[in-house]
Design an enzyme around this catalytic site. Sequence first.
Site, mmCIF file in Angstrom:
data_model
loop_
_atom_site.group_PDB
_atom_site.id
_atom_site.type_symbol
_atom_site.label_atom_id
_atom_site.label_comp_id
_atom_site.label_asym_id
_atom_site.label_seq_id
_atom_site.Cartn_x
_atom_site.Cartn_y
_atom_site.Cartn_z
ATOM 1 N N ASP A 212 31.124 27.934 7.970
ATOM 2 C CA ASP A 212 30.221 26.813 8.224
ATOM 3 C C ASP A 212 28.822 27.125 7.698
ATOM 4 O OD1 ASP A 212 29.672 28.734 10.140
ATOM 5 O OD2 ASP A 212 29.141 27.270 11.671
ATOM 6 N N SER B 287 24.231 25.238 13.146
ATOM 7 C CA SER B 287 25.619 25.605 12.864
ATOM 8 C C SER B 287 26.290 24.531 11.994
ATOM 9 C CB SER B 287 26.376 25.850 14.170
ATOM 10 O OG SER B 287 27.652 26.422 13.935
ATOM 11 N N THR C 261 24.645 26.504 24.405
ATOM 12 C CA THR C 261 25.326 27.775 24.164
ATOM 13 C C THR C 261 24.833 28.445 22.887
ATOM 14 O OG1 THR C 261 27.121 26.588 23.052
ATOM 15 C CG2 THR C 261 27.423 27.101 25.379
ATOM 16 N N ASP D 39 25.886 28.204 8.807
ATOM 17 C CA ASP D 39 25.226 29.494 9.037
ATOM 18 C C ASP D 39 26.214 30.654 8.977
ATOM 19 O OD1 ASP D 39 26.383 28.754 11.549
ATOM 20 O OD2 ASP D 39 25.082 30.201 12.547
ATOM 21 N N ARG E 227 19.130 22.353 19.762
ATOM 22 C CA ARG E 227 19.598 21.558 18.632
ATOM 23 C C ARG E 227 19.231 20.095 18.835
ATOM 24 N NH1 ARG E 227 25.883 23.536 17.623
ATOM 25 N NH2 ARG E 227 25.459 25.761 17.326
ATOM 26 N N GLU F 17 36.737 32.985 20.055
ATOM 27 C CA GLU F 17 36.746 31.755 20.831
ATOM 28 C C GLU F 17 37.470 30.666 20.061
ATOM 29 O OE1 GLU F 17 32.606 31.187 21.813
ATOM 30 O OE2 GLU F 17 32.086 30.672 19.763
ATOM 31 N N GLU F 18 37.980 29.712 20.799
ATOM 32 C CA GLU F 18 38.860 28.677 20.275
ATOM 33 C C GLU F 18 38.201 27.817 19.204
ATOM 34 O OE1 GLU F 18 36.033 26.651 22.478
ATOM 35 O OE2 GLU F 18 37.093 28.491 23.004
ATOM 36 N N SER F 19 36.877 27.869 19.117
ATOM 37 C CA SER F 19 36.145 27.061 18.145
ATOM 38 C C SER F 19 35.921 27.802 16.830
ATOM 39 C CB SER F 19 34.809 26.614 18.733
ATOM 40 O OG SER F 19 34.051 27.729 19.163
ATOM 41 N N LYS G 122 17.745 29.273 17.344
ATOM 42 C CA LYS G 122 18.312 30.150 18.367
ATOM 43 C C LYS G 122 17.671 31.534 18.320
ATOM 44 C CE LYS G 122 22.460 31.253 15.586
ATOM 45 N NZ LYS G 122 23.934 31.167 15.540
#
Length: 555
Positions: free
Chosen positions: A305, A147, A44, A307, A48, A392-394, A157
């Site tokens: 975080d 990330s 997504t 990035d 990585r 989003e939930e993250s 990415k």
Amino acid sequence: MKVNAAAGKPADPSILVNVPKLVTAYYALRPDPTDARQRVVFGTSGHRGSAFDCAFNEWHILSITQAICDYRKLKKIEGPVFLGMDTHALSEPAFASAMEVLAANNVDVMLSEGTAYTPTPAVSHAILRYNSGRESGLADGIVITPSHNPPDDGGFKYDPPHGGPADSGVTKWIESKANGFLRSGLEGVKRTQFAQALRASTTHRYDYLHTYVGDLESVIDMGAIRDSKIALGVDPLGGAGIDYWPLMGERYGLNLTIVNESVDPTFRFMTVDWDGKIRMDPSSPYAMRRLIGLKDKFDIAFASDTDHDRHGIVTRGSGLLPPNHYLSACIHYLFSNRRDWKQDVAVGKTVVSSSMIDRVCKRLKRRLYEVPVGFKWFVEGLLGGWLGFAGEESAGASFLRRDGGVWTTDKDGIVPCLLAAEITARAGKDPGEIYRGLTRDLGDPVYERIDAPATPEQKAVLEKLSPSDIHVNEVAGEKVQQILTVAPGDGNPIGGIKVIAENGWFAARPSGTEEIYKIYAESFLGQDHLRRIEEEAQTIVSETLERSARAAAGN
């Protein structure tokens, strides 16, 4: 989930990554293209992996960058590449590899001026700014970051000209092309020396730092934060925004304290995450233990975080806000206070985000746009201005400028942090208090994600389920209202299932990187009801997978 005994404690020296050994592995080890774990795989958020596992090495980056160059030629993308990177140890060697290929392909590249590191949102902002009003000669971007992943990971990415994450069609093309270069021993990959690449006429400097920071007042009421004189605490978590926060404080006259100014590729200053690993996750109460401990020193505190595309919000009364709580508070505040946003502007959420968002949208009389997991599904709406907020939930989110124009089309961990300060300054309540007010009116949900083991075959089955495969009429004593395998907002497959009842729901999705599937569950009837949902969810999924296995064996 079993929590490690070291969770929340300072990182023990024994678990720190050996950076020289990691960088040596990047250059010395060669991936085996016949091993699926060592091939290029775009999830997504790009490719990585760790150099130790032969999952993120020099050959990967050379191949991916050449594939991107070939994709640009195919699509006639002739503007510059805006190139940014974070502070992970593998970002520097990956940057060098990418530059060697970009220069050899005569691609114009925009490197950061004045600071070595560039947050993901600053790259998205730069692409959109450059492309505004253009119909040809469009720019795109590359961000070198894994990330919030552990220190031994690297990430790479690609952002097309829309400035957000590339969609699966683009990433599949790049992935396939890159793996072809791996199989051929890099035949077809153009490359020059790094020193020569830095001196090339196609290599330019761009002031990401001042351009992004100088434009923040178009998306956040910086004047209100300044005039309120509220005390702000920020922890960049040793990430790419390390030089951005001081400039914000200086430029806008903020009462802002940076509680951690360290940049160290071992990230030895972190408290370890739930599993005993170092992870720069601003939504984790274990990784954020230090900032939570300072909460009483500030009116509002926050972190991003590595990035800076995710946010973590710490309040005096609530401590670290769960991402779903803060998203709900953001939506309530933004759609009640952004007077220049159009009435038909919608709210974007992922299918595994809290249903509290649904209830907030209903009260605001705003359309809800629900999509699969992945920020790429929000790009079109943010770019077109018909999604006011996407989250989003993250703990990833972005939203429109104050005048309703596009800000970024990728996750931005900085502006949600600053929005928390704006909310506190203008509303006289911090986001935690805002959320508690919402629960008094709309219910108080409990939400959890758990993991369960799954074979690759089971994951493949789960990803392709249809509603008819789920033989269930009730969940935790409530009638099932809907069974979803596609997102209601855009009709795209969610890569799993979501089962919805009146006061609770669960979703199950296979992991893209581990042999597990994830269960997300939420209840508006309390912790006991949530446990029932989780237990029944695991039973439902297990029985569905067993039926599928028997059917396959019968064939």
